[in-house]
Design an enzyme around this catalytic site. Structure first.
Site, PDB file in Angstrom:
ATOM      1  N   HIS A  62       2.012   5.926  -4.229  1.00 49.81           N
ATOM      2  CA  HIS A  62       1.635   5.019  -5.418  1.00 49.81           C
ATOM      3  C   HIS A  62       0.993   5.805  -6.419  1.00 49.81           C
ATOM      4  O   HIS A  62      -0.551   5.605  -6.398  1.00 49.81           O
ATOM      5  CB  HIS A  62       0.855   3.855  -5.042  1.00 49.81           C
TER       6      HIS A  62
ATOM      7  N   GLU B 141     -17.038 -22.524  -1.982  1.00 46.92           N
ATOM      8  CA  GLU B 141     -16.724 -21.186  -1.111  1.00 46.92           C
ATOM      9  C   GLU B 141     -17.773 -20.081  -1.792  1.00 46.92           C
ATOM     10  O   GLU B 141     -17.882 -19.270  -0.916  1.00 46.92           O
ATOM     11  CB  GLU B 141     -15.236 -20.829  -1.634  1.00 46.92           C
TER      12      GLU B 141
ATOM     13  N   CYS C 274       7.369   3.871  -3.801  1.00 46.55           N
ATOM     14  CA  CYS C 274       7.281   3.450  -2.613  1.00 46.55           C
ATOM     15  C   CYS C 274       8.520   2.936  -2.038  1.00 46.55           C
ATOM     16  O   CYS C 274       9.560   3.486  -1.801  1.00 46.55           O
ATOM     17  CB  CYS C 274       6.083   2.368  -2.391  1.00 46.55           C
TER      18      CYS C 274
ATOM     19  N   THR D 100     -20.648 -26.465 -26.722  1.00 43.40           N
ATOM     20  CA  THR D 100     -21.341 -25.586 -25.783  1.00 43.40           C
ATOM     21  C   THR D 100     -21.618 -26.486 -24.457  1.00 43.40           C
ATOM     22  O   THR D 100     -22.381 -25.769 -23.753  1.00 43.40           O
ATOM     23  CB  THR D 100     -22.649 -25.313 -26.403  1.00 43.40           C
TER      24      THR D 100
ATOM     25  N   ILE E 222     -13.285  -7.945 -16.012  1.00 47.11           N
ATOM     26  CA  ILE E 222     -13.275  -6.950 -17.225  1.00 47.11           C
ATOM     27  C   ILE E 222     -14.760  -6.770 -17.913  1.00 47.11           C
ATOM     28  O   ILE E 222     -14.706  -5.723 -18.237  1.00 47.11           O
ATOM     29  CB  ILE E 222     -12.267  -7.517 -18.130  1.00 47.11           C
TER      30      ILE E 222
ATOM     31  N   GLN F  82      12.660   4.476  -1.313  1.00 45.87           N
ATOM     32  CA  GLN F  82      13.397   3.909  -0.140  1.00 45.87           C
ATOM     33  C   GLN F  82      14.924   3.555  -0.702  1.00 45.87           C
ATOM     34  O   GLN F  82      15.852   3.888  -0.191  1.00 45.87           O
ATOM     35  CB  GLN F  82      12.797   3.140   0.700  1.00 45.87           C
TER      36      GLN F  82
ATOM     37  N   GLU G 283      13.988  -1.477   8.357  1.00 45.71           N
ATOM     38  CA  GLU G 283      13.038  -2.503   8.206  1.00 45.71           C
ATOM     39  C   GLU G 283      14.080  -3.803   7.766  1.00 45.71           C
ATOM     40  O   GLU G 283      13.940  -4.823   7.815  1.00 45.71           O
ATOM     41  CB  GLU G 283      12.056  -2.171   7.005  1.00 45.71           C
TER      42      GLU G 283
ATOM     43  N   GLU H 211       0.661   5.028  -9.532  1.00 49.80           N
ATOM     44  CA  GLU H 211       0.022   4.136 -10.539  1.00 49.80           C
ATOM     45  C   GLU H 211      -1.456   4.099 -10.288  1.00 49.80           C
ATOM     46  O   GLU H 211      -2.316   3.751 -11.082  1.00 49.80           O
ATOM     47  CB  GLU H 211       0.728   2.920 -10.373  1.00 49.80           C
TER      48      GLU H 211
END
Length: 558
Positions: A507, A150, A381, A189, A19, A385, A405, A509
Site C-alpha cells: 500500500h 461511550e 494490493c 452560541t 484535522i 492481484q 480467495e 498510499e
C-alpha cells in the site's frame, strides 16, 4: 518532560477534531517541537481491522503493522512523523487489556472497576506514547462527542491525567460548532455553551475553544462565547470551513491557536517555518491542467474508504502542477455497462485494495481496458492481484484463472494464500501487516521511479502471487520488478512497452506526503499528463527529448 494536549468535540460528530489535532501538530513541528498524536476511539472493537469500510472508512496501517483509524493517516501526513500501534487506542483494546490482567491475577483479588482500572489503563497508554516517542508534545484526540455514554471513561481519564502531570503541563481544546440560522441571520452560541457545560460537569475546563463556522466570527461573538464558557477571548478560535484540509493549519495559525497553546503549556515560541506548507496550499488553489483519474473500487459510495489513495493522488498532482479530476467508478457497474462506457476519456486508472469477490470481474475488465487502450494504470494490493488474474486469463492462456480467495476450486490459482497463513483462524490482526523490504529489479520502471535498490513499504494482505506460475508469466511478457529480498514473494509487477502499467502488493498510499508524493503515484500522474494536449513550451520540451533519445540510439546503417 512531555507536554500533553487533549482534543475533544461537541455538538455534532465528525466535526474535524482529527484535522485540528493534526494541524496543531504541524504548527508545533514548524516551531521545532517534536510531536506524537494518538486517537482514543470509543468503540468496543479491538481495532478497525475487521470493520466494514462502509462503517469506518479506510483502515490505516502503521509501520509496525497496527490496523488503525484513518485519522492516523492525517496525523502522519500533516506532521511527516510515523505513528505506531501505541497511537491507536480503542475501548475494546482497553477492556481486553484490563480483563487479561484480571485473569492473570495482577489486581491481587481486588474488585475491577471502570474507575480506577479502566481509566488507569487509558492514562497508562497515553504515558506510554510519551515515553516511546520521546515527543515534546503528545496530542490526544478523543473520539466521539461530549455527552456520549461511550466516551465517558476516556473523558474521566483525561480529567484524572491532570493529577499525573500537573496543570502547567497539559491543555484541553474543545472543538465545537456554531450553526448559522438563516431565518434569524445569526450564528448561534447556545450549542457550544451547553457542550462546554457538559465538559465542566465532568470536571474539565477547556483552555481553548475551536469554533467551526461557515462564516467569520466577530469579536463581540467571541467575547460572548468566552464569557459564558470561561475562556479568554483570544482563546476562542475561528475554524472557518476550508477549501482544503491542508489550508486548515494556516487558518488556525492566523487565528493564534499555536501561540495560545504555547502560552498554556509554558513553551517558548520559536520562529515558525510554514513556507513550504503555504506554497503547497498556493499550488492547491492555483492548479495546472486537470488530469482525469478513474478510481475503480468496491466501496466508492463512501469516499473515506479510499482516503489515503485520494490524498496520494493529490500529492502527486501538486508536485506535477496538475489538478486532480477524480471519477469514482463502481466496479460492479463496469460489469454491467462495460469499461469502454465508464472509463472513456480517462487519463489514468487506479484499482485500489479490497476484500471479497464482489466487483472483482469489473476490476479485471477495467485493467484489461487500461492495458489494451494504453492508459496509465496503477494497481494496489487486490489491484495487483486483479492485474495478475487479467493477464493470466487473456494473455497467458490460463482460462478460468483466479485467486483461491475468490474461487477456492479454480484450476489456475495464480493468487494463493501465503504459506504462513494456512493455519490462521482469527481475522483480526493476523494478516501480513506492516513494513517489509522490497528488492527492486534493475532496468525496470520501478527502478527508474524509486531510484533505490531496496525500498520499505507497508502491507496488509493474506494472499500473494503463486510462484508456480512465475516462469509462465515472465515468458508471456510480464516483468516482476520487485520482490522480497529472498525472492520468494512477488511485490511489484509491470509491463514493458506500455506507457505506464504497474501494480504492487503493498500500500504505497500510506507513505505519500504533501510535498513528497510516493514515486508510484507521481509516476502515474506524470504518465497521465503525457496524454493531455501539450502547451507550446511542453511540445518543444517533448520534441527535444525525442531528438535526444533518437541521437542516443545506435545506428542501424553500415
Amino acid at each position: 518532560m512531555a507536554k500533553f494536549v487533549f482534543v475533544t468535540g461537541g455538538v455534532v460528530s465528525s466535526i474535524g477534531k482529527g484535522i485540528v489535532a493534526a494541524s496543531l501538530g504541524r504548527l508545533l513541528k514548524s516551531r521545532g517541537y517534536s510531536v506524537s498524536i494518538l486517537k482514543l476511539d470509543p468503540y468496543l472493537n479491538v481495532d478497525p481491522g475487521t470493520m466494514s469500510p462502509f462503517q469506518h472508512g479506510e483502515v490505516f496501517v502503521t509501520e509496525d503493522g497496527a490496523e488503525t483509524d484513518l485519522d492516523l493517516g492525517h496525523y502522519e501526513r500533516f506532521t511527516d512523523t510515523a505513528m505506531s500501534r501505541l497511537n491507536s487506542v480503542t475501548t475494546g483494546s482497553i477492556y481486553q487489556a484490563v480483563i487479561n490482567k484480571e485473569r492473570r491475577g495482577d489486581y491481587n483479588g481486588g474488585t475491577v472497576q471502570v474507575i480506577p482500572h479502566i481509566t488507569g489503563e487509558i492514562r497508562e497508554r497515553i504515558h506510554r506514547v510519551a515515553a516511546n516517542s520521546g515527543a515534546d508534545v503528545v496530542i490526544t484526540e478523543i473520539g466521539g462527542t461530549v455527552g456520549d455514554i461511550e466516551s465517558l471513561p476516556f473523558l474521566e481519564a483525561i480529567r484524572e491525567f491532570r493529577g499525573d502531570v500537573g496543570r502547567n503541563d497539559l491543555a484541553y481544546i474543545h472543538v465545537t460548532l456554531l450553526p448559522f440560522i438563516g431565518t434569524s441571520g445569526e450564528l448561534k452560541t447556545k450549542p457550544t455553551q451547553h457542550s462546554v457545560k457538559e465538559l465542566r460537569a465532568i470536571g474539565i475546563q477547556p483552555d481553548v475553544l475551536v469554533c467551526r463556522s461557515d462564516r467569520p466570527i466577530n469579536e463581540d461573538l467571541k467575547s460572548k462565547i468566552g464569557g459564558f464558557c470561561g475562556v479568554p477571548n483570544r482563546a476562542v478560535i475561528t475554524a472557518l470551513d476550508a477549501d482544503s484540509i491542508y489550508a486548515v493549519p494556516i487558518s488556525l495559525e492566523e487565528e493564534g491557536l499555536c501561540l495560545e497553546m504555547l502560552d498554556v503549556l509554558n513553551l517558548t515560541d520559536h520562529d515558525s517555518d510554514m513556507k513550504s506548507w503555504v506554497e503547497l496550499v498556493h499550488k492547491l488553489r492555483n492548479p495546472g491542467p486537470a488530469v482525469k483519474v478513474a478510481l475503480v473500487g468496491k466501496y466508492v459510495q463512501l469516499n473515506d474508504a479510499y482516503l489515503s489513495v485520494v490524498e496520494a493522488l493529490r500529492h502527486a498532482c501538486l508536485t506535477q502542477d496538475a489538478s486532480l479530476e477524480l471519477s469514482w467508478v463502481c466496479a460492479e457497474q463496469i460489469e454491467t455497462h462495460g469499461p469502454e462506457n465508464l472509463l472513456k476519456g480517462m487519463d489514468a486508472v487506479v484499482v485500489p485494495g479490497g476484500f471479497g469477490n464482489r466487483g472483482v470481474d469489473g476490476k479485471v475488465a477495467a485493467i484489461r481496458w487500461a492495458r489494451e487502450q494504453r492508459v496509465p494504470f496503477l494497481g494496489l494490493c487486490l489491484g495487483m492481484q486483479c492485474a495478475v488474474i487479467e493477464w493470466a486469463r487473456n494473455q497467458a492462456g490460463l482460462t478460468g484463472a483466479s485467486s483461491s480467495e475468490l474461487e477456492p476450486d479454480t484450476n489456475h490459482p495464480v493468487i494463493h494464500l501465503l504459506p504462513e497463513q494456512q493455519d490462521v483462524v482469527d481475522l483480526g490482526g493476523t494478516m501480513r501487516l506492516g513494513v517489509y523490504p522490497c528488492r527492486i529489479a534493475p532496468d525496470t520502471l520501478a527502478q527508474k521511479l524509486y531510484g533505490e535498490q531496496v525500498v520499505y513499504e507497508r502491507h496488509r494482505h493474506r494472499y500473494e502471487f503463486n510462484n508456480s506460475y512465475r516462469n509462465l508469466f515472465i515468458e508471456s511478457g510480464y516483468t516482476i520488478s520487485g520482490s522480497s529480498p529472498d525472492g520468494r514473494l512477488v511485490e511489484l509487477i509491470e509491463l514493458k512497452g506500455h506507457p505506464f502499467f504497474t501494480a504492487c502488493q503493498y500500500h504505497p498510499e500510506f507513505l505519500s506526503r504533501p510535498g513528497k508524493p510516493h514515486p508510484l503515484f507521481r509516476g502515474l500522474i506524470e504518465a497521465a499528463q503525457l496524454r493531455l494536449p501539450a502547451s507550446p513550451d511542453e511540445a518543444l520540451r517533448r520534441q527535444s527529448q525525442t531528438n535526444i533519445s533518437a541521437q542516443e540510439q545506435p545506428s542501424r546503417i553500415g
